[in-house]
Design an enzyme around this catalytic site. Structure first.
Site, mmCIF file in Angstrom:
data_model
loop_
_atom_site.group_PDB
_atom_site.id
_atom_site.type_symbol
_atom_site.label_atom_id
_atom_site.label_comp_id
_atom_site.label_asym_id
_atom_site.label_seq_id
_atom_site.Cartn_x
_atom_site.Cartn_y
_atom_site.Cartn_z
ATOM 1 N N ASP A 155 -1.094 36.529 38.266
ATOM 2 C CA ASP A 155 0.057 37.313 38.703
ATOM 3 C C ASP A 155 0.991 37.652 37.541
ATOM 4 O O ASP A 155 0.975 37.007 36.490
ATOM 5 C CB ASP A 155 0.862 36.532 39.747
ATOM 6 N N HIS A 166 -1.267 32.464 36.151
ATOM 7 C CA HIS A 166 -0.393 33.449 35.505
ATOM 8 C C HIS A 166 -0.814 33.640 34.056
ATOM 9 O O HIS A 166 -0.945 32.660 33.319
ATOM 10 C CB HIS A 166 1.068 32.987 35.565
#
Length: 272
Positions: free
Chosen positions: A56, A200
């Protein structure tokens, strides 16, 4: 004497001619018939054990190193991109598409979508769609709402835009620990067939531990694939949630950063 000498020369010349006949020099015509390199065979997750690592808030400034690792290990990932960072790092987004990874829409500026008006929700999503298309030549095909938060309005807009909502069913807590061993242990603890793991690409420790993590997953028999390759993913309709039932997971919020985006995301003006 002359006859003997001629015979000897003929005997010496014969093997040389035979050797040349056995190993002719390649010609341009022969080279043109060389078989092209075979394309990789698509992974069939109905037949083998698969898992999807998803990233993300990118493209983060370490995304190029992460892509290098996935290429080396012949694996695919899914990147949920923020429009503001695609605008800052278009080359990384373009490479993600070129190398066969999935890309999804993670809004433009990472707001809490449930707190926005419908017009603002559409603006956050469509602005990112347009920037990604301009940078990569392709539109994102799925939506992951920031923080995993959505409501019926968000689902309806996703359906309107023709995109499923992709959440996750396992985390890494990389944003919280920033520790390679902790990230490694958490992912392996949550690994399961058709698992969708939240990570991430702006967390440096995630990128550093990835070679070790991919090695461990492959040793456990996993094929690391993009979400679209998982069982049931392609059958998920626009506005529906994948993995099925993940929206009911009470741990979703704890696995995703919940503070101000500026506390954890890279600044678009960081120059990279």
């Amino acid at each position: 004497m002359l006859l003997a000498t001629s015979c000897a020369l003929a005997m010496i010349a014969t093997p040389t001619a035979a050797w040349s006949a056995e190993q002719p020099k390649p010609t341009a015509k022969a080279a043109s018939k060389a078989k092209p390199a075979s394309k990789p065979v698509p992974v069939d997750c109905a037949k083998v054990k698969c898992i999807a690592l998803t990233f993300d808030d990118g493209p983060g400034k370490y995304a190029d190193k992460l892509l290098d690792t996935f290429k080396k290990y012949n694996s695919k990932a899914t990147f949920f991109l923020e429009g503001q960072y695609v605008k800052s790092r278009p080359a990384f987004a373009k490479r993600m598409v070129a190398e066969g990874h999935d890309i999804g829409n993670h809004s433009y500026s990472h707001p809490h979508l449930r707190e926005l008006s419908e017009d603002k929700i559409r603006e956050e999503l469509t602005k990112t769609q347009d920037i990604v298309k301009k940078s990569t030549g392709k539109y994102p095909t799925t939506i992951r709402p920031p923080y995993g938060e959505f409501d019926q309005r968000v689902a309806a807009i996703a359906a309107e835009m023709g995109m499923p909502i992709v959440l996750w069913n396992g985390g890494s807590r990389d944003w919280a620990t920033r520790n390679e061993k902790a990230i490694y242990d958490e992912v392996l603890k949550n690994a399961k067939r058709d698992g969708v793991i939240l990570m991430h690409d702006w967390v440096e420790q995630t990128v550093k531990v990835m070679p070790k993590l991919l090695t461990a997953l492959q040793k456990q028999g996993y094929h690391v694939v993009a979400v679209s390759s998982l069982r049931g993913a392609k059958a998920t309709k626009a506005g529906e949630v994948y993995p099925v039932g993940s929206e009911k997971d009470e741990d979703l919020t704890s696995e995703s950063p919940t503070g101000d985006p500026d506390d954890f995301a890279e600044s678009p003006e960081d120059g990279s």
